[in-house]
Design an enzyme around this catalytic site. Structure first.
Site, PDB file in Angstrom:
ATOM      1  N   ARG A 193      11.996  -5.308   4.640  1.00  0.00           N
ATOM      2  CA  ARG A 193      11.681  -3.889   4.369  1.00  0.00           C
ATOM      3  C   ARG A 193      12.648  -2.949   5.101  1.00  0.00           C
ATOM      4  O   ARG A 193      12.972  -3.154   6.263  1.00  0.00           O
ATOM      5  CB  ARG A 193      10.256  -3.576   4.825  1.00  0.00           C
ATOM      6  CG  ARG A 193       9.956  -2.077   4.808  1.00  0.00           C
ATOM      7  CD  ARG A 193       8.508  -1.742   4.897  1.00  0.00           C
ATOM      8  NE  ARG A 193       7.888  -2.204   6.128  1.00  0.00           N
ATOM      9  CZ  ARG A 193       6.581  -2.136   6.356  1.00  0.00           C
ATOM     10  NH1 ARG A 193       5.777  -1.645   5.429  1.00  0.00           N
ATOM     11  NH2 ARG A 193       6.097  -2.576   7.494  1.00  0.00           N
ATOM     12  N   LYS A 240       0.841  -1.215   0.000  1.00  0.00           N
ATOM     13  CA  LYS A 240       0.000   0.000   0.000  1.00  0.00           C
ATOM     14  C   LYS A 240       0.874   1.263   0.000  1.00  0.00           C
ATOM     15  O   LYS A 240       0.667   2.170  -0.799  1.00  0.00           O
ATOM     16  CB  LYS A 240      -0.922   0.014   1.228  1.00  0.00           C
ATOM     17  CG  LYS A 240      -1.836  -1.199   1.332  1.00  0.00           C
ATOM     18  CD  LYS A 240      -2.776  -1.118   2.530  1.00  0.00           C
ATOM     19  CE  LYS A 240      -2.070  -1.141   3.877  1.00  0.00           C
ATOM     20  NZ  LYS A 240      -1.337  -2.398   4.181  1.00  0.00           N
ATOM     21  N   ARG A 245      -0.128  -8.981  13.272  1.00  0.00           N
ATOM     22  CA  ARG A 245      -0.741  -7.934  12.433  1.00  0.00           C
ATOM     23  C   ARG A 245      -1.602  -8.559  11.335  1.00  0.00           C
ATOM     24  O   ARG A 245      -2.670  -8.040  10.998  1.00  0.00           O
ATOM     25  CB  ARG A 245       0.348  -7.038  11.826  1.00  0.00           C
ATOM     26  CG  ARG A 245       0.932  -6.061  12.842  1.00  0.00           C
ATOM     27  CD  ARG A 245       2.254  -5.469  12.386  1.00  0.00           C
ATOM     28  NE  ARG A 245       2.192  -4.800  11.113  1.00  0.00           N
ATOM     29  CZ  ARG A 245       3.253  -4.583  10.336  1.00  0.00           C
ATOM     30  NH1 ARG A 245       4.453  -4.971  10.718  1.00  0.00           N
ATOM     31  NH2 ARG A 245       3.104  -3.963   9.185  1.00  0.00           N
TER      32      ARG A 245
HETATM   33  P1  AP5 Z   1       4.843  -1.605   1.866  1.00  0.00           P
HETATM   34  O1  AP5 Z   1       4.495  -0.791   0.672  1.00  0.00           O
HETATM   35  O2  AP5 Z   1       5.592  -0.951   2.971  1.00  0.00           O
HETATM   36  O3  AP5 Z   1       3.549  -2.385   2.404  1.00  0.00           O
HETATM   37  P2  AP5 Z   1       2.272  -1.829   3.185  1.00  0.00           P
HETATM   38  O4  AP5 Z   1       1.088  -2.507   2.616  1.00  0.00           O
HETATM   39  O5  AP5 Z   1       2.263  -0.331   3.202  1.00  0.00           O
HETATM   40  O6  AP5 Z   1       2.592  -2.443   4.608  1.00  0.00           O
HETATM   41  P3  AP5 Z   1       2.566  -1.832   6.080  1.00  0.00           P
HETATM   42  O7  AP5 Z   1       3.291  -2.814   6.946  1.00  0.00           O
HETATM   43  O8  AP5 Z   1       3.073  -0.415   6.122  1.00  0.00           O
HETATM   44  O9  AP5 Z   1       1.069  -1.844   6.365  1.00  0.00           O
HETATM   45  P4  AP5 Z   1       0.407  -1.940   7.691  1.00  0.00           P
HETATM   46  O10 AP5 Z   1      -0.967  -1.689   7.243  1.00  0.00           O
HETATM   47  O11 AP5 Z   1       0.588  -3.125   8.518  1.00  0.00           O
HETATM   48  O12 AP5 Z   1       1.191  -0.858   8.578  1.00  0.00           O
HETATM   49  P5  AP5 Z   1       0.790   0.611   9.038  1.00  0.00           P
HETATM   50  O13 AP5 Z   1       2.006   1.427   9.027  1.00  0.00           O
HETATM   51  O14 AP5 Z   1      -0.418   1.077   8.324  1.00  0.00           O
HETATM   52  O15 AP5 Z   1       5.687  -2.881   1.318  1.00  0.00           O
HETATM   53  C1  AP5 Z   1       6.212  -3.838   2.239  1.00  0.00           C
HETATM   54  C2  AP5 Z   1       7.568  -4.341   1.717  1.00  0.00           C
HETATM   55  O16 AP5 Z   1       7.351  -5.071   0.499  1.00  0.00           O
HETATM   56  C3  AP5 Z   1       8.566  -3.221   1.347  1.00  0.00           C
HETATM   57  O17 AP5 Z   1       9.864  -3.658   1.662  1.00  0.00           O
HETATM   58  C4  AP5 Z   1       8.409  -3.052  -0.176  1.00  0.00           C
HETATM   59  O18 AP5 Z   1       9.609  -2.602  -0.796  1.00  0.00           O
HETATM   60  C5  AP5 Z   1       8.079  -4.487  -0.587  1.00  0.00           C
HETATM   61  N1  AP5 Z   1       7.169  -4.556  -1.739  1.00  0.00           N
HETATM   62  C6  AP5 Z   1       6.056  -3.782  -1.957  1.00  0.00           C
HETATM   63  N2  AP5 Z   1       5.438  -4.169  -3.088  1.00  0.00           N
HETATM   64  C7  AP5 Z   1       6.160  -5.213  -3.582  1.00  0.00           C
HETATM   65  C8  AP5 Z   1       6.028  -6.052  -4.731  1.00  0.00           C
HETATM   66  N3  AP5 Z   1       5.007  -5.890  -5.605  1.00  0.00           N
HETATM   67  N4  AP5 Z   1       6.954  -7.040  -4.931  1.00  0.00           N
HETATM   68  C9  AP5 Z   1       7.976  -7.214  -4.059  1.00  0.00           C
HETATM   69  N5  AP5 Z   1       8.156  -6.445  -2.948  1.00  0.00           N
HETATM   70  C10 AP5 Z   1       7.267  -5.463  -2.719  1.00  0.00           C
HETATM   71  O19 AP5 Z   1       0.319   0.336  10.547  1.00  0.00           O
HETATM   72  C11 AP5 Z   1       1.231   0.043  11.586  1.00  0.00           C
HETATM   73  C12 AP5 Z   1       0.490   0.013  12.906  1.00  0.00           C
HETATM   74  O20 AP5 Z   1      -0.093   1.299  13.201  1.00  0.00           O
HETATM   75  C13 AP5 Z   1      -0.699  -0.963  12.975  1.00  0.00           C
HETATM   76  O21 AP5 Z   1      -0.284  -2.284  13.302  1.00  0.00           O
HETATM   77  C14 AP5 Z   1      -1.557  -0.328  14.072  1.00  0.00           C
HETATM   78  O22 AP5 Z   1      -1.049  -0.601  15.344  1.00  0.00           O
HETATM   79  C15 AP5 Z   1      -1.371   1.163  13.802  1.00  0.00           C
HETATM   80  N6  AP5 Z   1      -2.406   1.671  12.873  1.00  0.00           N
HETATM   81  C16 AP5 Z   1      -2.174   2.214  11.648  1.00  0.00           C
HETATM   82  N7  AP5 Z   1      -3.344   2.555  11.071  1.00  0.00           N
HETATM   83  C17 AP5 Z   1      -4.334   2.232  11.946  1.00  0.00           C
HETATM   84  C18 AP5 Z   1      -5.734   2.323  11.903  1.00  0.00           C
HETATM   85  N8  AP5 Z   1      -6.383   2.823  10.834  1.00  0.00           N
HETATM   86  N9  AP5 Z   1      -6.435   1.892  12.985  1.00  0.00           N
HETATM   87  C19 AP5 Z   1      -5.813   1.414  14.061  1.00  0.00           C
HETATM   88  N10 AP5 Z   1      -4.467   1.280  14.169  1.00  0.00           N
HETATM   89  C20 AP5 Z   1      -3.724   1.683  13.102  1.00  0.00           C
END
Ligand code: AP5
Length: 220
Positions: free
Chosen positions: A129, A15, A173
């Site tokens: 990552r 994402k 997660r």
């Molecule tokens: P990346 O693009 O970073 O993936 P992502 O989907 O953004 O993953 P996140 O881990 O950031 O999502 P998340 O939803 O768990 O975390 P968030 O920060 O929102 O890609 C991942 C890796 O893969 C990278 O190394 C990239 O280079 C690689 N990659 C990408 N695409 C690829 C491809 N096609 N092929 C190969 N490699 C690829 O949330 C963190 C925490 O914050 C949560 O656990 C929660 O505690 C809190 N939080 C955040 N939002 C909320 C909410 N709305 N409500 C409650 N708590 C929340």
């Protein structure tokens, strides 16, 4: 009118990676609830202190805290050019709150791309990552390495690995996603907004599929 694209998908689906490209191309603001929380953690704000224990163990931060943080961000002037939401909403209550916030701001959700990826791939992606400290640019040690190990190509800042990318926390997660966020796929499908994107392809091919899906989406 404030048009919002909501990117749905499990942790590690890509994402954030896709949002950085799509937001730039569409001239929209990229709003990542995870990045907003990490900024609060770095600043040790009151919200950061409240959120820390949830984030560290892979649980969702309570809805009321999350909703008011995103409401405040969406109310800023720069969102009038459009917003790309990454990581929000993540529960049905957050989705309802988003609809209310957008109604107040004379906006709407225009499209909801859902990036699907299998669980084994997610774990490998998150454990490799690396993220830049300055602006959150995202890398992967195998799939998208920086030109110089440990240094961001764009701003030269140091790269770090997220605390919540440890394998046990990643598994939690993913479980939390399946229990609390996956229902949003049906929620947005029922409203005619969901577009599916195959996330298990190279990054640039996912970008292409995403733009094709967005262009085909009649609400955009
Ligand atoms: P990346 O693009 O970073 O993936 P992502 O989907 O953004 O993953 P996140 O881990 O950031 O999502 P998340 O939803 O768990 O975390 P968030 O920060 O929102 O890609 C991942 C890796 O893969 C990278 O190394 C990239 O280079 C690689 N990659 C990408 N695409 C690829 C491809 N096609 N092929 C190969 N490699 C690829 O949330 C963190 C925490 O914050 C949560 O656990 C929660 O505690 C809190 N939080 C955040 N939002 C909320 C909410 N709305 N409500 C409650 N708590 C929340």
């Amino acid at each position: 009118m404030l048009k919002c694209i909501v990117l749905l998908g499990p942790p590690g689906a890509g994402k954030g990676t896709q949002a950085q490209v799509v937001a730039e191309k569409l001239g929209s603001v990229h709003i990542s609830s995870g990045d907003l929380f990490r900024e609060h953690l770095r600043n040790n704000s009151e919200l950061g202190q409240q959120a820390r224990s949830y984030i560290d163990c892979g649980e969702l931060v309570p809805d009321d805290l999350t909703i008011s943080m995103v409401r405040e961000r969406l109310s800023l002037e720069d969102c009038q050019s459009g917003a790309l939401l990454d990581g929000f909403p993540r529960t049905p209550a957050q989705a309802e709150a988003l609809a209310d916030v957008l109604e107040d701001l004379d906006g709407e959700v225009s499209s909801v791309p859902y990036i699907s990826v299998s669980t084994e791939v997610l774990i490998a992606r998150l454990s490799g990552r690396w993220t830049c400290k300055e602006a959150g640019h995202i890398y992967h040690e195998l799939h998208n390495p920086p030109k110089t190990a440990g240094i961001c190509d764009y701003d030269g800042s140091e790269l770090y690995q997220r605390e919540d990318d440890k394998v046990e926390t990643v598994k939690r997660r993913i479980q939390v996603y399946l229990n609390q966020t996956e229902p949003l796929i049906e929620y947005y499908r029922d409203r005619g907004l969901l577009v599916e994107v195959e996330g298990d392809q190279p990054i640039n091919e996912v970008t292409e599929s995403l733009f094709m899906a967005l262009n085909a989406s009649e609400n955009l």
